[in-house]
Design an enzyme around this catalytic site. Structure first.
Site, short mmCIF file in Angstrom:
data_model
loop_
_atom_site.label_atom_id
_atom_site.label_comp_id
_atom_site.label_asym_id
_atom_site.label_seq_id
_atom_site.Cartn_x
_atom_site.Cartn_y
_atom_site.Cartn_z
N ASP A 34 4.98 -15.71 17.18
CA ASP A 34 4.24 -14.86 16.46
C ASP A 34 4.81 -15.09 14.48
OD1 ASP A 34 1.83 -13.03 16.51
OD2 ASP A 34 2.92 -11.98 14.71
N TYR A 140 -16.05 -14.30 11.63
CA TYR A 140 -15.49 -14.63 12.60
C TYR A 140 -16.53 -15.12 13.53
CZ TYR A 140 -13.56 -12.28 16.69
OH TYR A 140 -12.69 -12.19 18.28
C1 AKB Z 1 -14.04 -7.43 17.61
O1 AKB Z 1 -14.75 -6.32 17.06
O2 AKB Z 1 -13.72 -8.07 16.25
C2 AKB Z 1 -13.28 -7.92 18.61
C3 AKB Z 1 -14.46 -8.92 19.07
C4 AKB Z 1 -15.49 -8.57 20.09
O3 AKB Z 1 -14.24 -9.87 19.03
N1 AKB Z 1 -12.66 -7.06 19.75
#
Ligand code: AKB
Length: 314
Positions: A34, A140
């Site tokens: 890490d 993300y």
């Molecule tokens: C998030 O909520 O960002 C994560 C996922 C579902 O990828 N737990």
């Protein structure tokens, strides 16, 4: 998998995957790393401080330990990613790119988690298919879709054995998540036991896929051990286990703690993310191609979570 390197081992998945893999493959064969020192991960097996954004150091660790499989668990999660999209892109894509490049140079397999966050508002909401429209609206999710495509590219172009799972929100009684949209489904158990009350940041009626950590760990090993000849997909497999709303989870907790109460103080960022994600994925490809079958449902998980978290809080 004989000699494993885990990068980003100190996070929610890594801190439980490390002991799980050490139990199966032998402690000395699972090298946890890490970007910072992590309590516990070096107690019964090798641990090194390693910045996954430094490809030279990652390649050196792979060569020194004779690694054949890299688990890349480095990621900023969905809600925290929205606070600093540039950093999220650099970390999430940088660690993946380095893992793939080091794997190409040293002939390793690579596992990287994807997420329900790879889908977006234009994806079918119910029984979201394995292969469908993927237009996420978070950084993300954009990293996850790009990562899936890049991992498939490394498989097709260089023959790298890349595999991945689109994880639901992971619920664990050991490690807290950090910065995700599904975090409420872990926090609620702690607050129910501490205060008998939880203030939830996501809307009461929003469905999201969730999975209990023991099922998530088993899924990772089952996919990585699956016969490659049977895999029509690689990056990444839809995985489903249970899907519920905050209201449904609160009602389940009330069966054990009758005075438990919930109210809502909605975080608009989490609300928008949760609303953009599917209600429930169709995981039939994982079931057909590598035999996926969940073992935990919301009732069994809630009983176990309340018991284990209560012991922890004593
Ligand atoms: C998030 O909520 O960002 C994560 C996922 C579902 O990828 N737990």
């Amino acid at each position: 998998m004989k000699k494993i390197l885990i990068v980003g081992a100190g996070g929610q998945i890594g801190s439980e995957l490390v002991p799980y893999l050490r139990g199966i493959y032998g402690a000395e064969n699972v090298v946890a790393t890490d970007v910072r020192e992590c309590k516990g991960l070096g107690d019964d097996g090798p641990f090194e401080v390693l910045d996954a954004l430094n490809p030279t150091n990652m390649a050196s660790a792979v060569a020194r330990h004779g690694i054949d499989t890299i688990f890349n668990l480095v990621a900023l999660l969905s809600a925290v990613g929205e606070r600093n999209p540039q950093m999220a892109w650099n970390i999430n894509m940088g660690a993946l790119f380095n893992s793939l490049e080091v794997a190409r140079q040293h002939h390793c397999a690579v596992f990287t988690p994807s997420s329900i966050g790879a889908f977006g508002p234009t994806s079918p909401k119910d029984m979201t298919p394995q292969d469908t429209i993927m237009q996420p609206t978070t950084i993300y999710g954009i990293c996850k879709v790009t990562g899936e495509l890049l991992s498939n590219y490394y498989h097709q172009k260089y023959g790298i054995d890349t595999r991945s799972i689109r994880f639901p929100g992971i619920i664990s009684n050991k490690t807290l998540p950090g910065g995700g949209t599904t975090d409420y489904a872990v926090e609620i158990y702690y607050e129910a036991l501490r205060n008998g009350h939880y203030t939830c940041a996501v809307p009461h009626d929003v469905y999201m896929d969730m999975i209990y950590m023991p099922d998530a760990l088993r899924a990772i090993v089952e996919l990585m051990e699956a016969d490659p000849a049977k895999l029509k997909h690689r990056n990444s497999f839809n995985l489903a286990s249970m899907s519920f709303t905050p209201d449904i989870l609160a009602a389940e907790i009330k069966r054990h703690i009758p005075d438990f109460t919930i109210d809502f103080d909605i975080d608009p960022v989490k609300e928008a993310i949760a609303n953009s994600w599917p209600n429930q994925l169709d995981d039939s490809c994982a079931r057909e191609e590598w035999g996926w079958k969940p073992q935990w449902d919301i009732s069994a998980m809630t009983r176990d979570m309340l018991e284990k978290v209560a012991m922890k809080l004593k």
